[in-house]
Enzyme design. Structure first.
Site, PDB file in Angstrom:
ATOM      1  N   ALA A  67      36.570  42.136  25.963  1.00 17.06           N
ATOM      2  CA  ALA A  67      37.068  41.453  27.148  1.00 17.06           C
ATOM      3  C   ALA A  67      35.932  41.267  28.143  1.00 17.06           C
ATOM      4  CB  ALA A  67      38.198  42.265  27.784  1.00 17.06           C
ATOM      5  N   ASP A  68      36.167  40.361  29.068  1.00 16.83           N
ATOM      6  CA  ASP A  68      35.227  40.172  30.164  1.00 16.83           C
ATOM      7  C   ASP A  68      36.027  39.879  31.421  1.00 16.83           C
ATOM      8  OD1 ASP A  68      32.286  39.839  30.927  1.00 16.83           O
ATOM      9  OD2 ASP A  68      33.234  38.088  31.841  1.00 16.83           O
ATOM     10  N   THR A  69      35.611  40.460  32.523  1.00 19.65           N
ATOM     11  CA  THR A  69      36.265  40.216  33.809  1.00 19.65           C
ATOM     12  C   THR A  69      35.231  39.650  34.773  1.00 19.65           C
ATOM     13  OG1 THR A  69      37.817  42.035  33.448  1.00 19.65           O
ATOM     14  CG2 THR A  69      37.538  41.275  35.723  1.00 19.65           C
ATOM     15  N   ALA A 104      39.187  37.513  30.414  1.00 23.59           N
ATOM     16  CA  ALA A 104      39.372  36.906  29.099  1.00 23.59           C
ATOM     17  C   ALA A 104      39.351  38.018  28.064  1.00 23.59           C
ATOM     18  CB  ALA A 104      38.272  35.889  28.817  1.00 23.59           C
TER      19      ALA A 104
END
Length: 192
Positions: A67-69, A104
């Site tokens: 994931a990436d924030t 995401a």
């Protein structure tokens, strides 16, 4: 089937535990996280989550979750601050304004990738110098997109969100559960 968490984030491990999932292994990917020239926050975040999932070696019986924030102030990407000065700049820019937190998620099994991104609107109150300095001194801004973590002391600075709280923390649980199930991970099933 084993789950590999492609992230070193302790917050993502804690959120997975809410689903009753303990990763079999944790393999933080080593990729370039710099935005490309002219790249907008949402496509940037989606690209990073996918690249992280694809960068992690995995066996046939492993499902990789990455994931990436990203914190977006208009078209500007506010990543993880490099130092306290940059954290202060980010927090000053966010003070008294609404912004977006984009998380995401990418789940990979073999060559197939399932992905989803969640955009949450967040309002930060106007910060006093005392609040800003106390937060900077706490060190809680380290390693956090936009220079703050809603689940910690900075939660007192956020009077309103529109969307997913767990996405702001770093892993939208409803969407993550759906992606894991789509990839065939035995979520909610007891071991035989």
């Amino acid at each position: 089937m084993k789950l590999v968490l492609g992230s070193g984030s302790p917050r993502r491990r804690e959120l997975l535990a809410h689903l009753g999932v303990v990763p079999a292994d944790i393999r933080p990917p080593d990729i370039d996280e710099d935005p490309r020239r002219g790249e907008l926050p949402r496509p940037y975040c989606v690209r990073l989550a996918r690249e992280k999932a694809e960068a992690i070696p995995a066996a046939a019986d492993e499902v990789v979750l990455s994931a990436d924030t990203t914190v977006a102030l208009g078209r500007r990407i506010l990543g993880k601050p490099e130092d306290e000065k940059q954290a202060a700049e980010f927090l000053t820019a966010l003070s008294g304004r609404r912004h977006r937190v984009i998380t995401a998620v990418a789940v990979r099994r073999g060559a197939k990738v399932w992905e989803r991104d969640v955009v949450t609107q967040v309002k930060m109150k106007s910060l006093s110098n005392e609040e800003l300095n106390a937060y900077l001194q706490s060190g809680d801004w380290h390693g956090k997109a936009g220079g703050y973590g809603i689940q910690g002391m900075a939660g007192a600075f956020i009077p309103w969100i529109g969307g997913s709280f767990t996405a702001v923390v770093g892993l939208p649980l409803a969407e993550t559960a759906n992606l894991l199930q789509a990839a065939g991970f035995p979520l909610y099933k007891s071991a035989p």
